[in-house]
Design a protein around this motif. Sequence first.
Motif, PDB file in Angstrom:
ATOM      1  N   LEU A   1      39.886  47.266  42.982  1.00 28.84           N
ATOM      2  CA  LEU A   1      38.630  46.940  42.308  1.00 28.84           C
ATOM      3  C   LEU A   1      38.789  47.013  40.791  1.00 28.84           C
ATOM      4  O   LEU A   1      38.270  46.160  40.046  1.00 28.84           O
ATOM      5  CB  LEU A   1      37.522  47.879  42.778  1.00 28.84           C
ATOM      6  N   ALA A   2      39.491  48.047  40.318  1.00 32.56           N
ATOM      7  CA  ALA A   2      39.716  48.162  38.876  1.00 32.56           C
ATOM      8  C   ALA A   2      40.537  46.986  38.360  1.00 32.56           C
ATOM      9  O   ALA A   2      40.266  46.426  37.290  1.00 32.56           O
ATOM     10  CB  ALA A   2      40.422  49.483  38.565  1.00 32.56           C
ATOM     11  N   ALA A   3      41.556  46.566  39.129  1.00 35.14           N
ATOM     12  CA  ALA A   3      42.364  45.417  38.731  1.00 35.14           C
ATOM     13  C   ALA A   3      41.534  44.149  38.689  1.00 35.14           C
ATOM     14  O   ALA A   3      41.688  43.302  37.802  1.00 35.14           O
ATOM     15  CB  ALA A   3      43.544  45.256  39.692  1.00 35.14           C
ATOM     16  N   ALA A   4      40.615  44.009  39.658  1.00 37.29           N
ATOM     17  CA  ALA A   4      39.754  42.828  39.696  1.00 37.29           C
ATOM     18  C   ALA A   4      38.872  42.745  38.461  1.00 37.29           C
ATOM     19  O   ALA A   4      38.549  41.649  37.983  1.00 37.29           O
ATOM     20  CB  ALA A   4      38.900  42.848  40.963  1.00 37.29           C
TER      21      ALA A   4
ATOM     22  N   LEU B   1      36.850  28.885  37.053  1.00 33.46           N
ATOM     23  CA  LEU B   1      37.274  28.605  38.430  1.00 33.46           C
ATOM     24  C   LEU B   1      38.652  29.202  38.713  1.00 33.46           C
ATOM     25  O   LEU B   1      38.891  29.761  39.790  1.00 33.46           O
ATOM     26  CB  LEU B   1      37.285  27.092  38.668  1.00 33.46           C
ATOM     27  N   LEU B   2      39.554  29.063  37.760  1.00 35.15           N
ATOM     28  CA  LEU B   2      40.872  29.661  37.932  1.00 35.15           C
ATOM     29  C   LEU B   2      40.780  31.183  38.029  1.00 35.15           C
ATOM     30  O   LEU B   2      41.523  31.828  38.791  1.00 35.15           O
ATOM     31  CB  LEU B   2      41.789  29.264  36.766  1.00 35.15           C
ATOM     32  N   LEU B   3      39.847  31.759  37.263  1.00 33.75           N
ATOM     33  CA  LEU B   3      39.670  33.210  37.311  1.00 33.75           C
ATOM     34  C   LEU B   3      39.154  33.654  38.678  1.00 33.75           C
ATOM     35  O   LEU B   3      39.613  34.654  39.244  1.00 33.75           O
ATOM     36  CB  LEU B   3      38.693  33.641  36.209  1.00 33.75           C
ATOM     37  N   LEU B   4      38.190  32.903  39.229  1.00 29.06           N
ATOM     38  CA  LEU B   4      37.686  33.228  40.568  1.00 29.06           C
ATOM     39  C   LEU B   4      38.789  33.132  41.613  1.00 29.06           C
ATOM     40  O   LEU B   4      38.855  33.953  42.546  1.00 29.06           O
ATOM     41  CB  LEU B   4      36.534  32.287  40.924  1.00 29.06           C
ATOM     42  N   LEU B   5      39.652  32.133  41.450  1.00 24.93           N
ATOM     43  CA  LEU B   5      40.769  31.999  42.386  1.00 24.93           C
ATOM     44  C   LEU B   5      41.694  33.204  42.303  1.00 24.93           C
ATOM     45  O   LEU B   5      42.149  33.730  43.329  1.00 24.93           O
ATOM     46  CB  LEU B   5      41.535  30.714  42.077  1.00 24.93           C
ATOM     47  N   ALA B   6      41.965  33.665  41.076  1.00 27.26           N
ATOM     48  CA  ALA B   6      42.823  34.837  40.906  1.00 27.26           C
ATOM     49  C   ALA B   6      42.185  36.085  41.500  1.00 27.26           C
ATOM     50  O   ALA B   6      42.856  36.902  42.143  1.00 27.26           O
ATOM     51  CB  ALA B   6      43.112  35.045  39.415  1.00 27.26           C
TER      52      ALA B   6
ATOM     53  N   LEU C   1      40.898  40.444  45.887  1.00 26.75           N
ATOM     54  CA  LEU C   1      39.829  41.065  46.659  1.00 26.75           C
ATOM     55  C   LEU C   1      39.897  40.768  48.150  1.00 26.75           C
ATOM     56  O   LEU C   1      39.498  41.599  48.962  1.00 26.75           O
ATOM     57  CB  LEU C   1      38.478  40.618  46.101  1.00 26.75           C
ATOM     58  N   VAL C   2      40.366  39.573  48.511  1.00 24.61           N
ATOM     59  CA  VAL C   2      40.380  39.219  49.935  1.00 24.61           C
ATOM     60  C   VAL C   2      41.228  40.197  50.752  1.00 24.61           C
ATOM     61  O   VAL C   2      40.797  40.676  51.808  1.00 24.61           O
ATOM     62  CB  VAL C   2      40.845  37.765  50.125  1.00 24.61           C
ATOM     63  N   PRO C   3      42.443  40.532  50.332  1.00 26.12           N
ATOM     64  CA  PRO C   3      43.209  41.529  51.122  1.00 26.12           C
ATOM     65  C   PRO C   3      42.503  42.867  51.215  1.00 26.12           C
ATOM     66  O   PRO C   3      42.579  43.538  52.253  1.00 26.12           O
ATOM     67  CB  PRO C   3      44.523  41.650  50.332  1.00 26.12           C
ATOM     68  N   LEU C   4      41.788  43.269  50.158  1.00 21.48           N
ATOM     69  CA  LEU C   4      41.073  44.541  50.191  1.00 21.48           C
ATOM     70  C   LEU C   4      39.955  44.517  51.225  1.00 21.48           C
ATOM     71  O   LEU C   4      39.797  45.433  52.029  1.00 21.48           O
ATOM     72  CB  LEU C   4      40.513  44.846  48.800  1.00 21.48           C
ATOM     73  N   LEU C   5      39.174  43.433  51.235  1.00 20.14           N
ATOM     74  CA  LEU C   5      38.073  43.312  52.197  1.00 20.14           C
ATOM     75  C   LEU C   5      38.596  43.206  53.626  1.00 20.14           C
ATOM     76  O   LEU C   5      38.019  43.767  54.559  1.00 20.14           O
ATOM     77  CB  LEU C   5      37.215  42.094  51.842  1.00 20.14           C
ATOM     78  N   ARG C   6      39.701  42.514  53.780  1.00 18.69           N
ATOM     79  CA  ARG C   6      40.276  42.367  55.116  1.00 18.69           C
ATOM     80  C   ARG C   6      40.766  43.719  55.628  1.00 18.69           C
ATOM     81  O   ARG C   6      40.625  44.054  56.797  1.00 18.69           O
ATOM     82  CB  ARG C   6      41.422  41.367  55.069  1.00 18.69           C
TER      83      ARG C   6
END
Length: 399
Positions: A96-99, A10-15, A20-25
């Motif tokens: 994406l690579a960082a994710a 869960l912590l990983l998904l939060l990170a 990813l959210v700024p990228l999609l936005r």
Amino acid sequence: MIDFWLAAGLLLLLALGFLLVPLLRARRTQPEKDRTALNVALYQERLAELNTQHAAGVLTAAQLESGQAEAARELLADTEGGEVVTQTRLGRSIPLAAALLVPVLGLVLYLHYGASDRVELSREFAVPPTSVAQMTTRLEQAVQMQPEAVEGVYILGRTYMAQNRPAQAAELFERAAKLSGRQPEVLGQWAQALYFAAGRQWSEQIQALTDEALLGDPKEATSLGLLGIAAFESKRFDKAIGYWERLLATLPDKDPARAALQGGIERARGQLAADGKSPVSEPAPARTGLKVQVALAPALAAKVQPGDSVFVFARAVSGPPMPLAVKRLTVADLPAQVELADSDAMMPQLKLSNFPEVQLIARISRAGQPTKGEWLARSAPIASDSAAVQHLMIDRPDP
């Protein structure tokens, strides 16, 4: 461990969300960015056209100004409500690579530096063991993960002795002796394990360990009991009685071991009688010992620690180098007065009263070793029956 890994996921998904959210936005705002750029280009083209007409004399200055204002209003109307877009050079591939790398790198670092095994062990220890084998396994795991924890090593050694595994216990007590600075209690346990591992055969190593243990603590119970057992089995019944009587004197009145120990003393007396020898008489009351006043030189106060061991002992001027009587204190106890008597003898045959002249020594040892330390005091030879208080000032380095 399942709940631990779920929480970590869960912590990983939060990170990943922060990445990813700024990228999609940013991708959603790309069309708006393109439309704004087109409007600006049309605006600039309109201004160029108006300036050309004004230069050709088609438009007056007032008409030029009015046309520029109209073009500006149209641009403002076209871009009104649009979102300001922040330029970025990261593009799409780097986030994406960082994710992808963040969770992989986090997992690798945790597996290398983390303590999942200790988390699991702590969960196991929270549940009481259901068998001796399970308890032993847990102790082995704890020692494997914390090899420098002297308490765990010592307890596992005692457990092995209770399970009749003296060879393995001896290895652990040797480790515990090194970790604890060769404490007398640990040395006694080590000697006992070696004795039983060797099939009840005495050796020079066992003798040296018991001698060192009793030098550090003349009342060390395991060493006294072991020396009595070895003497009894080698038919030195008088020696066995001497060691066991010394041990008996250290036990509380209600200690259950007193009955068994007293039974051993009686059997040794019976063996002496059967061999036609006179039973060893009850020990006579010890005479008054040497009174020694020990103090620390003020210049050394900042160079020692309150918990440092202080050994005060008497040694024969003409005789064996082994101390005849020993007392153990700490620096925090100084100044202090102690009394060295026959009851403090390390061995029955090496009593203070058996030697006419002795030398008094006081030694400070941070490692708790009576034979080696940092600071020292020595007296001149004195009579072993002297009634005067002897004074020792610890003020010189231990050579």
